[in-house]
Design an enzyme around this catalytic site. Structure first.
Site, PDB file in Angstrom:
ATOM      1  N   GLY A   1       8.552   4.312  -2.299  1.00 53.14           N
ATOM      2  CA  GLY A   1       7.688   4.479  -2.006  1.00 53.14           C
ATOM      3  C   GLY A   1       6.221   4.265  -2.024  1.00 53.14           C
ATOM      4  N   CYS A   2       6.869   2.394  -2.094  1.00 54.50           N
ATOM      5  CA  CYS A   2       5.138   1.833  -2.339  1.00 54.50           C
ATOM      6  C   CYS A   2       5.022   1.277  -0.501  1.00 54.50           C
ATOM      7  CB  CYS A   2       5.375   0.643  -3.227  1.00 54.50           C
ATOM      8  SG  CYS A   2       5.599   1.024  -5.023  1.00 54.50           S
ATOM      9  N   VAL A   3       3.646   1.214  -0.675  1.00 56.15           N
ATOM     10  CA  VAL A   3       2.671   0.441   0.992  1.00 56.15           C
ATOM     11  C   VAL A   3       3.475  -1.030   0.853  1.00 56.15           C
ATOM     12  CG1 VAL A   3       2.269  -0.012   2.658  1.00 56.15           C
ATOM     13  CG2 VAL A   3       1.966   2.180   1.932  1.00 56.15           C
TER      14      VAL A   3
END
Length: 145
Positions: free
Chosen positions: A51-53
């Site tokens: 969920g983290c770029v």
């Protein structure tokens, strides 16, 4: 908690003293630079935060204490600002009991810092993903205890 990680109260006080957001960003970056080195062998898929770029890794270890399991966290990111956000979350959570982590209102603390209004939506989503991951680890520690 690692000696290099500031406690959350110190971070909150610093934010209160810094009015300019450019200066606050610099402070967040400095927090990230002060994190202890993250072990290369801990850069695994299991430690990667979804969920983290940016690339973000959180390694959680547990210690049995009289009041239940305590979580000890290490973290890192390939992005300077995000590494600073990791440092803030480690200051908030590392060394706390699993129960205490689940009772901690991270959103209230982050609101005190005013971070959400000054992060891109992608970074804000990544911050939410990191908090959710730490909470899941706390739930798992309680279930295993």
């Amino acid at each position: 908690m690692a000696e290099d990680i500031q406690d959350i109260d110190t971070i909150i006080e610093a934010f209160e003293l810094i009015d300019d957001w450019e200066e606050r960003y610099r402070y967040v970056i400095e927090l990230g630079k002060a994190l202890p080195p993250f072990p290369e062998e801990a850069r695994t898929e299991a430690n990667k935060v979804r969920g983290c770029v940016s690339q973000v890794w959180l390694e959680t270890t547990f210690a049995s204490e009289p009041d239940g399991p305590h979580l000890h966290l290490k973290g890192d990111s390939d992005a300077l600002i995000v590494r600073g956000l990791v440092a803030i979350l480690l200051a908030l959570y590392s060394g706390q009991s699993a129960r205490g982590i689940l009772e901690t209102d991270a959103e209230a603390t982050l609101a005190t810092l005013g971070l959400r209004e000054h992060l891109t939506p992608q970074r804000s989503n990544g911050l939410t993903a990191m908090v959710a991951r730490i909470r899941r680890d706390a739930e798992a520690a309680l279930a295993a205890a």
